[in-house]
Design an enzyme around this catalytic site. Structure first.
Site, short mmCIF file in Angstrom:
data_model
loop_
_atom_site.label_atom_id
_atom_site.label_comp_id
_atom_site.label_asym_id
_atom_site.label_seq_id
_atom_site.Cartn_x
_atom_site.Cartn_y
_atom_site.Cartn_z
N GLU A 118 0.86 -1.19 0.00
CA GLU A 118 0.00 0.00 0.00
C GLU A 118 0.89 1.25 0.00
O GLU A 118 0.59 2.24 -0.65
CB GLU A 118 -0.95 0.03 1.20
N HIS A 121 2.15 1.80 -3.43
CA HIS A 121 1.12 2.39 -4.29
C HIS A 121 1.01 3.90 -4.08
O HIS A 121 0.96 4.67 -5.04
CB HIS A 121 -0.24 1.71 -4.04
N TYR A 127 4.83 9.70 -7.26
CA TYR A 127 5.84 9.73 -8.33
C TYR A 127 5.22 10.25 -9.63
O TYR A 127 5.86 11.03 -10.36
CB TYR A 127 6.38 8.31 -8.49
N GLU A 191 -11.04 -2.47 -1.71
CA GLU A 191 -10.08 -3.06 -2.65
C GLU A 191 -10.76 -3.70 -3.84
O GLU A 191 -10.15 -3.86 -4.90
CB GLU A 191 -9.20 -4.09 -1.93
N HIS A 228 -4.57 -8.61 -3.01
CA HIS A 228 -5.12 -8.19 -1.71
C HIS A 228 -6.58 -8.63 -1.59
O HIS A 228 -7.01 -9.10 -0.53
CB HIS A 228 -5.07 -6.66 -1.55
FE FE Z 1 -4.65 -3.03 -1.17
#
Ligand code: FE
Length: 344
Positions: A118, A121, A127, A191, A228
C-alpha cells in the site's frame, strides 16, 4: 500476552485467524493457515518499485498542449485524486485495525507485506504527480473537495469507527462480527470495487497509447490489489469456517446491502467525474461494469449475486496480465488442510 517460559510446544490446532492467542502469535512454525504463506511468497515474487518505470512519454504528453484533451486531463487528475488517498486509507486499516487482532503469525506475515505494498502504491501516485509537475495540494486534497470521492472515503472510514478504538477487543459475538464486517468492507468494497472505475479509465489511456508510464504503474498496482482482494476473501472465508456462528442471515444481508450501496457510490463517482464519458466508456457502461464486479465479489464469499449482468469491458481482465508472476490467484483454487486434520 506474556511468553510462558518452558511451556509445552504450541498446539497448532488452537491457532485461529482471530481469538487464537493461546497458540502463540509469534512463532511462524508450525503453520495452520499455510495459504497465507503462499500469498506472502507470491507477493514477493511480484515485487516492483515505481521508480523502475520510465515516465518520459507521460512527461512529454502532459506538457504538450495537443496530446491530451481537456476532458482527458481532468479525468486523469481526478482518478489520481481518488488514488492518492485511497491506499493510505487501506494501509491505515491494515496497521491500525486488522493486524493487532489477527492471531495467526503466517497471516500477519502477509499483512506486513500488504502494508508495504500500500505504501508502494501511494509512492507510485506521488511519483506520477511529481513527474508530471502537477499541483500536489490540489491532487492530494481532492478526497475532501470532490464530493463523489469524499462520499466513497467517508463510507469506508465510517467502518473504522469502533475498530480504531484502542480498547476494541475481539472475543465477543458482537466484537467479532464488527471485525468481520470491517474485513468485508475493506476487502470487497475498498479493494474490490472502489478502485475499478479509476482502473478502467487509466487502461483507457493505455489503449490509446497515452500516459503509458502511469498506466504501467497502475497495472502493477491492480495486480497487487487483485491479490489483496483474493487474500481478503480467503481471510473472510477462514473466519467463517472457524466461527460459523458469526455468518448469520442478518449479517449476510447487511454485507449485501453495503455492497449494493457501494456499487452505487462507485458508478455515481464515475458519472460525476466523466460526465460525457471517456474512451468510449459512458455512464451506463461504468454502471454495468461495477455491477458485474460487485457480483463477483459477493460470489467469492458465498453471497448471492445481485445484478447478473455481463462484463461490458472484457479487456479489463487482460489488463491484469503482466509478464512477471501473473495473477495466478484469480484462477487457482487450492484446498488446504484445516483444523483437526493438522498434526505437528
Ligand atoms: Fe490493497
Amino acid at each position: 500476552m506474556p511468553i510462558k517460559k518452558g511451556a509445552a510446544p504450541v498446539d497448532i490446532n488452537k491457532r485461529r485467524v482471530i481469538n487464537g492467542e493461546d497458540a502463540d502469535v509469534i512463532q511462524l512454525y508450525p503453520m495452520k493457515h499455510a495459504w497465507a504463506w503462499d500469498y506472502y511468497n507470491a507477493a514477493n515474487a511480484n515485487h516492483w518499485l515505481p521508480t523502475e518505470i520510465g515516465m518520459q512519454l507521460d512527461i512529454e504528453q502532459w506538457k504538450s498542449t495537443t496530446a491530451l484533451t481537456t476532458d482527458e486531463r481532468h479525468a486523469f487528475e481526478t482518478v489520481l485524486g481518488f488514488f492518492t488517498t485511497a491506499d493510505s486509507i487501506a494501509a491505515n486499516n491494515i496497521v491500525i485495525a486488522t493486524y493487532r487482532h489477527i492471531t495467526s503469525p503466517e497471516i500477519r506475515m502477509y499483512l506486513l507485506r500488504q502494508a508495504y505494498e500500500e505504501a508502494i502504491h501511494t509512492h507510485a501516485y506521488q511519483y506520477i504527480v511529481e513527474s508530471l509537475a502537477m499541483d500536489e495540494s490540489k491532487i492530494f486534497n481532492m478526497y475532501r473537495e470532490n464530493s463523489s470521492i469524499y462520499a466513497k472515503a467517508d463510507f469506508i472510514l465510517s467502518f473504522n469507527e469502533g475498530i480504531f478504538d484502542k480498547d476494541f477487543k475481539t472475543g465477543t459475538f458482537e466484537a467479532d462480527q464488527k471485525f468481520l464486517e470491517n474485513m468485508c468492507v475493506f476487502s470487497l468494497i475498498l479493494e474490490g470495487i472502489f478502485f475499478y472505475s479509476s482502473f478502467a479509465v487509466v487502461f483507457g489511456f493505455q489503449r490509446q497509447h497515452k500516459l503509458t508510464g502511469s498506466a504501467e504503474q497502475i497495472q502493477y498496482i491492480m495486480r497487487d490489489e487483485s491479490m489483496h482482494l483474493n487474500f481478503g476473501c480467503q481471510l473472510i472465508n477462514a473466519v467463517k469456517e472457524e466461527q460459523p456462528e458469526l455468518w448469520t442471515k442478518e449479517f449476510q444481508e447487511k454485507i449485501i446491502n453495503w455492497i449494493v450501496e457501494a456499487a452505487k457510490l462507485e458508478y455515481t463517482y464515475a458519472a460525476n467525474v466523466f460526465p460525457s464519458g471517456i474512451f468510449g466508456m459512458n455512464a451506463q457502461g461504468f454502471k454495468q461494469y461495477i455491477e458485474h464486479i460487485a457480483d463477483r465479489r459477493l460470489a467469492r464469499v458465498g453471497l448471492a449475486p445481485q445484478f447478473n449482468v455481463e462484463n461490458p469491458f472484457p479487456w479489463m481482465s487482460e489488463a491484469i496480465d503482466l509478464p512477471k508472476e501473473k495473477n495466478f490467484f484469480e484462477t487457482r483454487v487450492t484446498e488446504y488442510q484445516t483444523g483437526g486434520a493438522l498434526q505437528w
